[in-house]
Design a protein around this motif. Structure first.
Motif, PDB file in Angstrom:
ATOM      1  N   PRO A   1       0.819  -1.209   0.000  1.00 32.28           N
ATOM      2  CA  PRO A   1       0.000   0.000   0.000  1.00 32.28           C
ATOM      3  C   PRO A   1       0.857   1.264   0.000  1.00 32.28           C
ATOM      4  N   GLY A   2       0.407   2.234  -0.742  1.00 36.32           N
ATOM      5  CA  GLY A   2       1.109   3.512  -0.799  1.00 36.32           C
ATOM      6  C   GLY A   2       2.261   3.539  -1.787  1.00 36.32           C
ATOM      7  N   MET A   3       2.525   2.425  -2.446  1.00 37.70           N
ATOM      8  CA  MET A   3       3.617   2.380  -3.415  1.00 37.70           C
ATOM      9  C   MET A   3       3.054   2.394  -4.828  1.00 37.70           C
ATOM     10  N   HIS A   4       3.903   2.796  -5.738  1.00 36.25           N
ATOM     11  CA  HIS A   4       3.611   2.766  -7.158  1.00 36.25           C
ATOM     12  C   HIS A   4       4.610   1.808  -7.800  1.00 36.25           C
ATOM     13  N   PRO A   5       4.327   1.301  -8.975  1.00 37.72           N
ATOM     14  CA  PRO A   5       5.281   0.389  -9.615  1.00 37.72           C
ATOM     15  C   PRO A   5       6.696   0.958  -9.696  1.00 37.72           C
ATOM     16  N   ASP A   6       6.815   2.264  -9.893  1.00 42.97           N
ATOM     17  CA  ASP A   6       8.143   2.883  -9.976  1.00 42.97           C
ATOM     18  C   ASP A   6       8.878   2.880  -8.639  1.00 42.97           C
ATOM     19  N   ASP A   7       8.143   2.693  -7.528  1.00 44.70           N
ATOM     20  CA  ASP A   7       8.748   2.672  -6.198  1.00 44.70           C
ATOM     21  C   ASP A   7       9.298   1.302  -5.832  1.00 44.70           C
ATOM     22  N   LEU A   8       9.055   0.294  -6.667  1.00 48.88           N
ATOM     23  CA  LEU A   8       9.388  -1.085  -6.342  1.00 48.88           C
ATOM     24  C   LEU A   8      10.573  -1.610  -7.133  1.00 48.88           C
ATOM     25  N   ASP A   9      11.339  -2.487  -6.500  1.00 51.54           N
ATOM     26  CA  ASP A   9      12.420  -3.210  -7.168  1.00 51.54           C
ATOM     27  C   ASP A   9      12.186  -4.695  -6.946  1.00 51.54           C
ATOM     28  N   LEU A  10      12.382  -5.472  -7.991  1.00 54.29           N
ATOM     29  CA  LEU A  10      12.234  -6.921  -7.941  1.00 54.29           C
ATOM     30  C   LEU A  10      13.485  -7.526  -8.530  1.00 54.29           C
ATOM     31  N   THR A  11      14.195  -8.349  -7.747  1.00 55.56           N
ATOM     32  CA  THR A  11      15.375  -9.032  -8.252  1.00 55.56           C
ATOM     33  C   THR A  11      15.236 -10.525  -7.978  1.00 55.56           C
ATOM     34  N   ILE A  12      15.797 -11.307  -8.891  1.00 51.87           N
ATOM     35  CA  ILE A  12      15.787 -12.758  -8.764  1.00 51.87           C
ATOM     36  C   ILE A  12      17.211 -13.226  -8.973  1.00 51.87           C
TER      37      ILE A  12
ATOM     38  N   VAL B   1      14.122 -14.555  -4.384  1.00 49.13           N
ATOM     39  CA  VAL B   1      13.405 -13.404  -4.932  1.00 49.13           C
ATOM     40  C   VAL B   1      13.420 -12.305  -3.873  1.00 49.13           C
ATOM     41  N   THR B   2      13.829 -11.102  -4.263  1.00 51.36           N
ATOM     42  CA  THR B   2      13.861  -9.985  -3.328  1.00 51.36           C
ATOM     43  C   THR B   2      12.985  -8.859  -3.869  1.00 51.36           C
ATOM     44  N   LEU B   3      12.056  -8.427  -3.017  1.00 53.73           N
ATOM     45  CA  LEU B   3      11.190  -7.284  -3.316  1.00 53.73           C
ATOM     46  C   LEU B   3      11.583  -6.159  -2.372  1.00 53.73           C
ATOM     47  N   SER B   4      11.690  -4.966  -2.899  1.00 53.99           N
ATOM     48  CA  SER B   4      11.966  -3.818  -2.038  1.00 53.99           C
ATOM     49  C   SER B   4      11.274  -2.602  -2.623  1.00 53.99           C
ATOM     50  N   GLY B   5      11.061  -1.636  -1.778  1.00 54.38           N
ATOM     51  CA  GLY B   5      10.411  -0.414  -2.223  1.00 54.38           C
ATOM     52  C   GLY B   5      10.372   0.596  -1.102  1.00 54.38           C
ATOM     53  N   SER B   6       9.823   1.744  -1.411  1.00 55.31           N
ATOM     54  CA  SER B   6       9.746   2.777  -0.384  1.00 55.31           C
ATOM     55  C   SER B   6       8.425   3.525  -0.489  1.00 55.31           C
ATOM     56  N   VAL B   7       7.992   3.968   0.670  1.00 55.43           N
ATOM     57  CA  VAL B   7       6.785   4.793   0.772  1.00 55.43           C
ATOM     58  C   VAL B   7       7.234   6.140   1.320  1.00 55.43           C
ATOM     59  N   ARG B   8       6.917   7.174   0.605  1.00 56.40           N
ATOM     60  CA  ARG B   8       7.286   8.516   1.053  1.00 56.40           C
ATOM     61  C   ARG B   8       6.369   8.959   2.190  1.00 56.40           C
ATOM     62  N   SER B   9       6.927   9.656   3.115  1.00 58.30           N
ATOM     63  CA  SER B   9       6.149  10.152   4.247  1.00 58.30           C
ATOM     64  C   SER B   9       5.309  11.357   3.825  1.00 58.30           C
ATOM     65  N   VAL B  10       4.095  11.393   4.290  1.00 60.34           N
ATOM     66  CA  VAL B  10       3.215  12.531   4.021  1.00 60.34           C
ATOM     67  C   VAL B  10       3.816  13.806   4.619  1.00 60.34           C
ATOM     68  N   THR B  11       4.575  13.651   5.704  1.00 62.23           N
ATOM     69  CA  THR B  11       5.165  14.822   6.361  1.00 62.23           C
ATOM     70  C   THR B  11       6.169  15.532   5.462  1.00 62.23           C
TER      71      THR B  11
ATOM     72  N   GLU C   1      -1.548  -3.953  -9.283  1.00 62.75           N
ATOM     73  CA  GLU C   1      -2.901  -3.423  -9.372  1.00 62.75           C
ATOM     74  C   GLU C   1      -3.457  -3.192  -7.976  1.00 62.75           C
ATOM     75  N   HIS C   2      -3.961  -2.000  -7.723  1.00 58.63           N
ATOM     76  CA  HIS C   2      -4.618  -1.640  -6.469  1.00 58.63           C
ATOM     77  C   HIS C   2      -3.744  -1.919  -5.242  1.00 58.63           C
ATOM     78  N   GLY C   3      -2.450  -1.603  -5.327  1.00 62.43           N
ATOM     79  CA  GLY C   3      -1.558  -1.792  -4.188  1.00 62.43           C
ATOM     80  C   GLY C   3      -1.126  -3.225  -3.949  1.00 62.43           C
ATOM     81  N   ILE C   4      -1.383  -4.113  -4.913  1.00 64.37           N
ATOM     82  CA  ILE C   4      -0.988  -5.515  -4.805  1.00 64.37           C
ATOM     83  C   ILE C   4      -0.029  -5.839  -5.942  1.00 64.37           C
ATOM     84  N   LEU C   5       1.144  -6.334  -5.581  1.00 68.66           N
ATOM     85  CA  LEU C   5       2.125  -6.791  -6.567  1.00 68.66           C
ATOM     86  C   LEU C   5       2.001  -8.301  -6.675  1.00 68.66           C
TER      87      LEU C   5
END
Length: 167
Positions: free
Chosen positions: A66-77, A82-92, A132-136
């Protein structure tokens, strides 16, 4: 102060659940998983909740991001990890929140990472990932040598041993 037996039972249950969860998630990961809300500091790495299953032909990983976009995610194999990583920017940190007075800040932000080592090799070149809809959803075909093989069994016209038939 008197405590009821029910209170002691509750504490025992909570300790048991904590021990179980720490065993599943690992001590630090478990504590981080449940304490991440409200931190908002963006300096910690948090686990990402996943579902992982396999069929005869493929493995599927479903991650709630949740809160991520496809561009915020990294997928490596790498091999069968399998490693998934990403970041969510703080509203602050947003422009609209500059100079705001915060009363509640519970939305998690920061870096998320999760690695899963599958018990079989996958064909990374054929992997597909959809968002789609916050689900990878990651579909990883099993490597040819990891797929079950059906072996034909040939029979003969001779009677089987031990059937009790005589010639």
């Amino acid at each position: 102060m008197l405590r009821s037996p029910l209170f002691n039972d509750f504490l025992t249950l909570r300790n048991s659940i904590d021990q179980l969860a720490e065993g599943v998630f690992g001590g630090d990961n478990y504590r981080t998983l449940w304490s991440r809300a409200g931190t908002g500091n963006g300096n910690s790495v948090y686990p990402m909740p996943l579902d992982v299953y396999a069929t005869d032909d493929q493995a599927v990983i479903v991650a709630a991001v949740p809160g991520m976009h496809p561009d915020d995610l990294d997928l490596t194999i790498q091999q069968n990890t399998v490693t998934l990583s990403g970041s969510v920017r703080s509203v602050t940190d947003s422009e609209e929140a500059k100079g705001a007075t915060w009363y509640i800040h519970e939305l998690a932000s920061g870096t998320w990472r999760r690695s899963v080592t599958l018990p079989f090799q996958v064909d990374a070149d054929q992997a597909e990932a959809t968002f789609e809809h916050g689900i990878l959803r990651v579909v990883l075909p099993k490597a040819e040598n990891a797929r079950p093989k059906k072996i034909a069994i040939s029979g003969s016209q001779h009677e089987a041993i031990g059937t009790g038939a005589s010639s």
